[in-house]
Design an enzyme around this catalytic site. Sequence first.
Site, PDB file in Angstrom:
ATOM      1  N   SER A 140       0.620  -1.167   0.060  1.00  0.00           N
ATOM      2  CA  SER A 140       0.090   0.017  -0.108  1.00  0.00           C
ATOM      3  C   SER A 140       0.914   1.179   0.084  1.00  0.00           C
ATOM      4  O   SER A 140       1.911   1.231   0.813  1.00  0.00           O
ATOM      5  CB  SER A 140      -0.793   0.047   1.069  1.00  0.00           C
ATOM      6  N   TYR A 196      -2.538  -0.530   9.958  1.00  0.00           N
ATOM      7  CA  TYR A 196      -2.640  -1.180   8.436  1.00  0.00           C
ATOM      8  C   TYR A 196      -1.337  -0.838   7.820  1.00  0.00           C
ATOM      9  O   TYR A 196      -0.582  -1.570   7.327  1.00  0.00           O
ATOM     10  CB  TYR A 196      -3.770  -0.311   7.648  1.00  0.00           C
TER      11      TYR A 196
END
Length: 253
Positions: A142, A158
């Site tokens: 990400s 995350y």
Amino acid sequence: MKIAIVTGASSGIGQGAAIEIARRGTGVILTYGKNQQGALETTAAIEREGGTAVALPLDVGETGTFAAFRDTVAAVLRETWRRDTFDYLVNNAGFAQTSLIEDTTEETFDRLMRVLLKGPYFLTQRLLPLMADGGAIVNTSSSSATATAGLEPGYSVYASMKGGLDVLTRYMAKEFSARRIRVNAVSPGSTRTRIADDAFTRFPEVVPALAAKTALGRVGEPHDIGAVIATLASDDSRWVTAQNIEVSGGLNL
């Protein structure tokens, strides 16, 4: 025929990757968690274009199921493709859950860790004996893990797990190089998926703001990311390993 395993392919980036990989003439074993219907839709999309796909259930957060999954994969390889090995692994399955650091519980931390970092680590370990030499692994990371500007509060866990996956990608590339297995990662920016409980559908008003932050003027679509994953897995990227490719349309450029 080359064979790929794509985790979390019932929707979003995993679905896009599975379809794009199949378009290049590769057979696909795709996995799903709770969304069996989505997995069947992915399989149907591949078969409509003349490809071959098999959908299998897998909870990437439950490492205790990985040995049985490996045995199932071995059986599917023999029965469907008359092979004992596969060529490509896409570690894509995941989810997002946001909370500020001061509000994050250990349960939330551990759940994200199991799915986003521990799962890819030990699933790759289990499947490695079935992987052909000269194959490729692509990990879905990400842009939140590498961002130095435009950080969004609430993504600390995350992004930290995706950052760990980035480091793992480099170590996998180093350790698996003796078998000529390439390992790379892709880091999507804002992409229209079902992540965070289908946030793009529930909050469509965020899309224009995200598009405005992106140099190319829109949010990403699953096939934008899937095409890059398919390219990294293929022989077109035969001289690329240990890299993390941002696929964001110029997010925060």
